[in-house]
Design an enzyme around this catalytic site. Structure first.
Site, PDB file in Angstrom:
ATOM      1  N   ASP A  30       1.000  -1.010  -0.215  1.00 12.23           N
ATOM      2  CA  ASP A  30       0.328  -0.205  -0.440  1.00 12.23           C
ATOM      3  C   ASP A  30       0.793   1.225   0.295  1.00 12.23           C
ATOM      4  OD1 ASP A  30      -3.204   0.562   0.973  1.00 12.23           O
ATOM      5  OD2 ASP A  30      -2.054   2.462   1.663  1.00 12.23           O
ATOM      6  N   ASN A  89     -13.386  -2.775   2.469  1.00 10.44           N
ATOM      7  CA  ASN A  89     -13.818  -1.681   2.661  1.00 10.44           C
ATOM      8  C   ASN A  89     -14.416  -1.360   1.420  1.00 10.44           C
ATOM      9  OD1 ASN A  89     -12.087   0.111   4.545  1.00 10.44           O
ATOM     10  ND2 ASN A  89     -10.768   0.128   3.446  1.00 10.44           N
ATOM     11  N   ALA A  95     -14.540   4.974   4.123  1.00 12.23           N
ATOM     12  CA  ALA A  95     -13.392   5.608   3.532  1.00 12.23           C
ATOM     13  C   ALA A  95     -12.897   4.460   1.949  1.00 12.23           C
ATOM     14  CB  ALA A  95     -12.170   5.168   4.590  1.00 12.23           C
ATOM     15  N   SER A  97     -11.332   3.312  -1.455  1.00 12.97           N
ATOM     16  CA  SER A  97     -11.176   4.883  -2.113  1.00 12.97           C
ATOM     17  C   SER A  97     -11.277   4.726  -3.577  1.00 12.97           C
ATOM     18  CB  SER A  97     -10.365   5.332  -1.847  1.00 12.97           C
ATOM     19  OG  SER A  97      -9.069   5.005  -1.486  1.00 12.97           O
ATOM     20  N   VAL A  98     -10.419   3.181  -3.817  1.00 13.74           N
ATOM     21  CA  VAL A  98     -10.120   3.240  -5.147  1.00 13.74           C
ATOM     22  C   VAL A  98     -11.434   1.860  -5.528  1.00 13.74           C
ATOM     23  CG1 VAL A  98      -8.653   1.176  -6.109  1.00 13.74           C
ATOM     24  CG2 VAL A  98      -7.590   3.262  -4.525  1.00 13.74           C
ATOM     25  N   HIS A 102     -10.162  -4.951  -3.555  1.00  9.52           N
ATOM     26  CA  HIS A 102      -9.007  -5.285  -3.271  1.00  9.52           C
ATOM     27  C   HIS A 102      -8.791  -5.543  -1.613  1.00  9.52           C
ATOM     28  CE1 HIS A 102      -9.720  -1.094  -2.593  1.00  9.52           C
ATOM     29  NE2 HIS A 102      -9.538  -0.792  -1.357  1.00  9.52           N
ATOM     30  N   HIS A 104      -7.104  -5.657   2.079  1.00  6.49           N
ATOM     31  CA  HIS A 104      -5.939  -5.588   2.663  1.00  6.49           C
ATOM     32  C   HIS A 104      -5.181  -6.147   3.978  1.00  6.49           C
ATOM     33  CE1 HIS A 104      -6.642  -0.863   2.018  1.00  6.49           C
ATOM     34  NE2 HIS A 104      -8.150  -0.995   1.809  1.00  6.49           N
TER      35      HIS A 104
HETATM   36  P1  DGP Z   1      -9.594   1.688   0.779  1.00  7.28           P
HETATM   37  O1  DGP Z   1     -10.056   2.735   1.066  1.00  7.28           O
HETATM   38  O2  DGP Z   1      -9.848   0.493   0.893  1.00  7.28           O
HETATM   39  O3  DGP Z   1     -10.482   2.395  -0.959  1.00  7.28           O
HETATM   40  O4  DGP Z   1      -7.780   1.739  -0.211  1.00  7.28           O
HETATM   41  C1  DGP Z   1      -6.823   2.203  -1.045  1.00  7.28           C
HETATM   42  C2  DGP Z   1      -6.054   2.213  -0.873  1.00  7.28           C
HETATM   43  O5  DGP Z   1      -4.936   1.960  -1.700  1.00  7.28           O
HETATM   44  C3  DGP Z   1      -5.331   2.838   0.253  1.00  7.28           C
HETATM   45  O6  DGP Z   1      -5.092   2.377   1.408  1.00  7.28           O
HETATM   46  C4  DGP Z   1      -3.868   3.316  -0.607  1.00  7.28           C
HETATM   47  C5  DGP Z   1      -3.845   2.705  -1.516  1.00  7.28           C
HETATM   48  N1  DGP Z   1      -3.669   3.133  -2.712  1.00  7.28           N
HETATM   49  C6  DGP Z   1      -4.122   4.094  -3.328  1.00  7.28           C
HETATM   50  N2  DGP Z   1      -3.434   4.799  -4.358  1.00  7.28           N
HETATM   51  C7  DGP Z   1      -2.674   3.575  -4.102  1.00  7.28           C
HETATM   52  C8  DGP Z   1      -1.382   3.376  -5.629  1.00  7.28           C
HETATM   53  O7  DGP Z   1      -1.344   4.008  -6.733  1.00  7.28           O
HETATM   54  N3  DGP Z   1      -0.451   2.749  -5.106  1.00  7.28           N
HETATM   55  C9  DGP Z   1      -0.377   1.731  -4.380  1.00  7.28           C
HETATM   56  N4  DGP Z   1       0.793   0.921  -4.075  1.00  7.28           N
HETATM   57  N5  DGP Z   1      -1.230   1.427  -3.949  1.00  7.28           N
HETATM   58  C10 DGP Z   1      -2.535   3.225  -3.764  1.00  7.28           C
END
Ligand code: DGP
Length: 116
Positions: A30, A89, A95, A97-98, A102, A104
């Protein structure tokens, strides 16, 4: 999916520290870790989030959980004495965001419950 960040990481178009790969999954660190170990396990195929998972994703999901265990073991936290947290999430309150599914894998420090 063309404009998806994690699809870009899977395709090696976006740089990331990849720590583990399987036929169906890729795991990478992350970018904003919340613990000494913070790895994201994603399916190679685009799935938006856990709320859009259906029976057709069963193999992806099983392989993600197995990959998470393998990552934890490789990082030295896959033991009864240590342990780790697995998190999906979903939606704004969590929260998320992507918008690419995924898992964690978080560990390497004592955590509390409930989460913040
Ligand atoms: P979530 O809140 O569950 O959507 O977590 C998304 C996670 O993705 C957050 O902990 C940060 C991580 N993240 C966001 N952008 C990038 C990226 O460009 N590269 C990597 N390695 N992680 C990222």
């Amino acid at each position: 999916m063309d404009d998806c960040l994690f699809c870009g990481i899977v395709a090696r178009k976006v740089p990331a520290t990849i720590v583990h790969e399987t036929e169906r999954t890729v795991a990478f660190r992350d970018i904003n870790p919340v613990a000494p170990v913070h790895v994201l396990v994603v399916p190679r195929a685009h799935v938006t989030n856990a709320a859009t998972v259906g029976p057709e994703h069963a193999e992806d999901l099983a392989e993600m959980v197995v990959a998470a265990r393998q990552v934890a073991e490789a990082e030295g936290i896959g033991t009864e004495a240590r342990g780790y947290r697995l998190v999906f999430n979903v939606g704004r309150d969590s929260a998320n965001s992507v918008p690419h599914l995924h898992l964690h894998v978080i560990g390497g420090r004592q955590m509390s419950w409930p989460p913040g």
